[in-house]
Design a protein around this motif. Sequence first.
Motif, PDB file in Angstrom:
ATOM      1  N   MET A  53      17.781   2.496   4.384  1.00 26.92           N
ATOM      2  CA  MET A  53      16.388   2.271   4.791  1.00 26.92           C
ATOM      3  C   MET A  53      16.275   0.972   5.569  1.00 26.92           C
ATOM      4  N   LYS A  54      15.334   0.949   6.488  1.00 24.74           N
ATOM      5  CA  LYS A  54      15.089  -0.287   7.226  1.00 24.74           C
ATOM      6  C   LYS A  54      14.303  -1.272   6.333  1.00 24.74           C
ATOM      7  N   ALA A  55      14.588  -2.563   6.523  1.00 25.17           N
ATOM      8  CA  ALA A  55      13.875  -3.586   5.740  1.00 25.17           C
ATOM      9  C   ALA A  55      12.363  -3.422   5.904  1.00 25.17           C
ATOM     10  N   ALA A  56      11.925  -3.086   7.113  1.00 28.85           N
ATOM     11  CA  ALA A  56      10.486  -2.950   7.373  1.00 28.85           C
ATOM     12  C   ALA A  56       9.840  -1.918   6.451  1.00 28.85           C
ATOM     13  N   GLU A  57      10.560  -0.842   6.161  1.00 31.62           N
ATOM     14  CA  GLU A  57       9.994   0.204   5.296  1.00 31.62           C
ATOM     15  C   GLU A  57       9.811  -0.320   3.871  1.00 31.62           C
ATOM     16  N   ILE A  58      10.801  -1.104   3.428  1.00 29.28           N
ATOM     17  CA  ILE A  58      10.723  -1.661   2.069  1.00 29.28           C
ATOM     18  C   ILE A  58       9.601  -2.706   2.003  1.00 29.28           C
ATOM     19  N   ILE A  59       9.480  -3.488   3.055  1.00 30.77           N
ATOM     20  CA  ILE A  59       8.405  -4.490   3.119  1.00 30.77           C
ATOM     21  C   ILE A  59       7.038  -3.796   3.054  1.00 30.77           C
ATOM     22  N   ASN A  60       6.907  -2.686   3.778  1.00 36.50           N
ATOM     23  CA  ASN A  60       5.635  -1.947   3.742  1.00 36.50           C
ATOM     24  C   ASN A  60       5.314  -1.450   2.339  1.00 36.50           C
ATOM     25  N   LEU A  61       6.341  -0.968   1.643  1.00 39.54           N
ATOM     26  CA  LEU A  61       6.125  -0.474   0.280  1.00 39.54           C
ATOM     27  C   LEU A  61       5.635  -1.610  -0.622  1.00 39.54           C
ATOM     28  N   LEU A  62       6.259  -2.774  -0.479  1.00 46.92           N
ATOM     29  CA  LEU A  62       5.865  -3.913  -1.323  1.00 46.92           C
ATOM     30  C   LEU A  62       4.467  -4.412  -0.948  1.00 46.92           C
ATOM     31  N   ASN A  63       4.162  -4.396   0.347  1.00 47.75           N
ATOM     32  CA  ASN A  63       2.822  -4.821   0.783  1.00 47.75           C
ATOM     33  C   ASN A  63       1.730  -3.856   0.325  1.00 47.75           C
ATOM     34  N   GLU A  64       2.107  -2.600   0.146  1.00 49.24           N
ATOM     35  CA  GLU A  64       1.130  -1.628  -0.362  1.00 49.24           C
ATOM     36  C   GLU A  64       0.753  -1.966  -1.798  1.00 49.24           C
ATOM     37  N   TRP A  65       1.739  -2.396  -2.557  1.00 46.73           N
ATOM     38  CA  TRP A  65       1.511  -2.737  -3.963  1.00 46.73           C
ATOM     39  C   TRP A  65       0.764  -4.068  -4.070  1.00 46.73           C
ATOM     40  N   ALA A  66       1.258  -5.054  -3.367  1.00 41.45           N
ATOM     41  CA  ALA A  66       0.681  -6.404  -3.424  1.00 41.45           C
ATOM     42  C   ALA A  66       0.183  -6.771  -2.025  1.00 41.45           C
ATOM     43  N   PRO A  67      -0.990  -6.248  -1.635  1.00 42.75           N
ATOM     44  CA  PRO A  67      -1.468  -6.424  -0.254  1.00 42.75           C
ATOM     45  C   PRO A  67      -1.622  -7.901   0.119  1.00 42.75           C
ATOM     46  N   LEU A  68      -1.384  -8.168   1.401  1.00 45.39           N
ATOM     47  CA  LEU A  68      -1.407  -9.559   1.872  1.00 45.39           C
ATOM     48  C   LEU A  68      -2.807 -10.183   1.766  1.00 45.39           C
ATOM     49  N   TYR A  69      -3.858  -9.349   1.774  1.00 44.22           N
ATOM     50  CA  TYR A  69      -5.202  -9.927   1.667  1.00 44.22           C
ATOM     51  C   TYR A  69      -5.488 -10.485   0.271  1.00 44.22           C
ATOM     52  N   LEU A  70      -4.588 -10.255  -0.669  1.00 47.26           N
ATOM     53  CA  LEU A  70      -4.781 -10.829  -2.003  1.00 47.26           C
ATOM     54  C   LEU A  70      -4.133 -12.212  -2.145  1.00 47.26           C
ATOM     55  N   ILE A  71      -3.449 -12.673  -1.099  1.00 47.43           N
ATOM     56  CA  ILE A  71      -2.765 -13.974  -1.178  1.00 47.43           C
ATOM     57  C   ILE A  71      -3.790 -15.110  -1.227  1.00 47.43           C
ATOM     58  N   ASP A  72      -3.597 -16.051  -2.160  1.00 48.48           N
ATOM     59  CA  ASP A  72      -4.464 -17.233  -2.245  1.00 48.48           C
ATOM     60  C   ASP A  72      -4.351 -18.049  -0.970  1.00 48.48           C
ATOM     61  N   GLU A  73      -5.418 -18.747  -0.627  1.00 51.30           N
ATOM     62  CA  GLU A  73      -5.393 -19.463   0.663  1.00 51.30           C
ATOM     63  C   GLU A  73      -4.382 -20.607   0.692  1.00 51.30           C
ATOM     64  N   TRP A  74      -4.054 -21.176  -0.474  1.00 56.58           N
ATOM     65  CA  TRP A  74      -3.086 -22.295  -0.514  1.00 56.58           C
ATOM     66  C   TRP A  74      -1.641 -21.808  -0.505  1.00 56.58           C
ATOM     67  N   ASP A  75      -1.478 -20.496  -0.617  1.00 59.24           N
ATOM     68  CA  ASP A  75      -0.137 -19.939  -0.818  1.00 59.24           C
ATOM     69  C   ASP A  75       0.522 -19.606   0.524  1.00 59.24           C
ATOM     70  N   ASN A  76       1.832 -19.440   0.502  1.00 53.01           N
ATOM     71  CA  ASN A  76       2.567 -18.983   1.679  1.00 53.01           C
ATOM     72  C   ASN A  76       3.612 -17.998   1.196  1.00 53.01           C
ATOM     73  N   THR A  77       3.384 -16.720   1.421  1.00 56.99           N
ATOM     74  CA  THR A  77       4.288 -15.720   0.855  1.00 56.99           C
ATOM     75  C   THR A  77       4.296 -14.465   1.714  1.00 56.99           C
ATOM     76  N   GLY A  78       5.297 -13.615   1.497  1.00 58.46           N
ATOM     77  CA  GLY A  78       5.421 -12.362   2.254  1.00 58.46           C
ATOM     78  C   GLY A  78       6.834 -12.200   2.790  1.00 58.46           C
ATOM     79  N   PHE A  79       6.936 -11.602   3.962  1.00 57.84           N
ATOM     80  CA  PHE A  79       8.225 -11.416   4.644  1.00 57.84           C
ATOM     81  C   PHE A  79       8.564 -12.757   5.286  1.00 57.84           C
ATOM     82  N   GLN A  80       9.574 -13.453   4.761  1.00 59.18           N
ATOM     83  CA  GLN A  80       9.796 -14.854   5.189  1.00 59.18           C
ATOM     84  C   GLN A  80      11.034 -15.068   6.051  1.00 59.18           C
ATOM     85  N   ILE A  81      12.086 -14.306   5.815  1.00 58.57           N
ATOM     86  CA  ILE A  81      13.318 -14.544   6.575  1.00 58.57           C
ATOM     87  C   ILE A  81      13.943 -13.199   6.937  1.00 58.57           C
TER      88      ILE A  81
END
Length: 366
Positions: A1-29
Amino acid sequence: MKAAEIINLLNEWAPLYLIDEWDNTGFQIGDSKREVKRILISLDLDREVFEKALREDVQMIVTHHPIIFKPLKTLVRDNYKEKLIYDIIKEDIVVYNAHTNLDVAKNGVNETLARVLDIKDTEPLKTTYEEPLYKIVVFVPNSHRDLIIKTLGNEGAGWVGNYSHCTYNVEGVGTFMPREGTNPFIGETNILEKVEETRIETIVEKKDLQRILDKMIKVHPYEEVAYDIYPLANKGKSLGDGRVGEIEKVSLSQYLDKVKKSLNVDNIIVYGDRDRIINRVAVCGGSGSSFIYDAYLREAQVYITGDIKYHDAQYANELGLTIIDAGHYHTEKVILPVIKEYLEEKTQKMVEVQLYNQSSPPYVIY
Ligand SMILES: [Zn+2]
């Protein structure tokens, strides 16, 4: 599987709009096009985790804590953090993390912690997000009504409390005139057509809206599907920091044994009366001292979290709240097997998922 597909699956579970404003998280490297066969899951990403990833020929590391938190000004191999990031890039390893978004998400860190501790009927300690709701109205020939109702429901539309597939249907007559260049399911070019149709209406959460529309349009027989989307003032599911809920009435000292056993820890720090009878407990995985007052407002008798300072605990006790400091690591590690299960299920085991050193923290109590 492509990394992008796995990232999409994880973002579906923990959507990026739920990230606190002070935080920095997601697809990083890394490269989202990288082919991933093996994933390593860990709470943190340090040199040891990286070396394990190399030994196990892992292409992607998923963590809870972000490796890049403060913005990097340079990327040279002369200091610890940058050296690690440099080496990760050189080895072409993809790094993704889900931090505050996974804390608040459904089945995320806090819900899992509450579940492990047998806390029922939980709600957030502090609501940070309410899922917007929409109404979808679609017009369908009667012959395809049941198919559309089933499709909408199976995709997650029509949840009212614990009832799924809720729709409302009204029969009527739809009119249309197919024009040049059309290929109508019913009717002929330039003739006004009247068709017995059903107006189906149902409710959907914003996060599911596009997916449900795409699926509905795919199975709808018409070339051009007539549908409306209405934003609703009704409040959707609320998500937020920590959780609070009920347990069976028990003495605090009995419950302490349960906490130790459930979290598999030898020592916890308790501030407050151990003879107290309790049935309402709040939790927050990780570092939860900033929600002490919320736990008090939500009428919790006990608050389980980590990284509690001496004076925070004194303050909580003054509010009548007993504090259990079970450790940052131990209150968050519960999520690791849940991430593994989620990825295995969603990728249908097309990738191999391993946990890093799940049971032991990076320190000892001596
Ligand atoms: Zn943490």
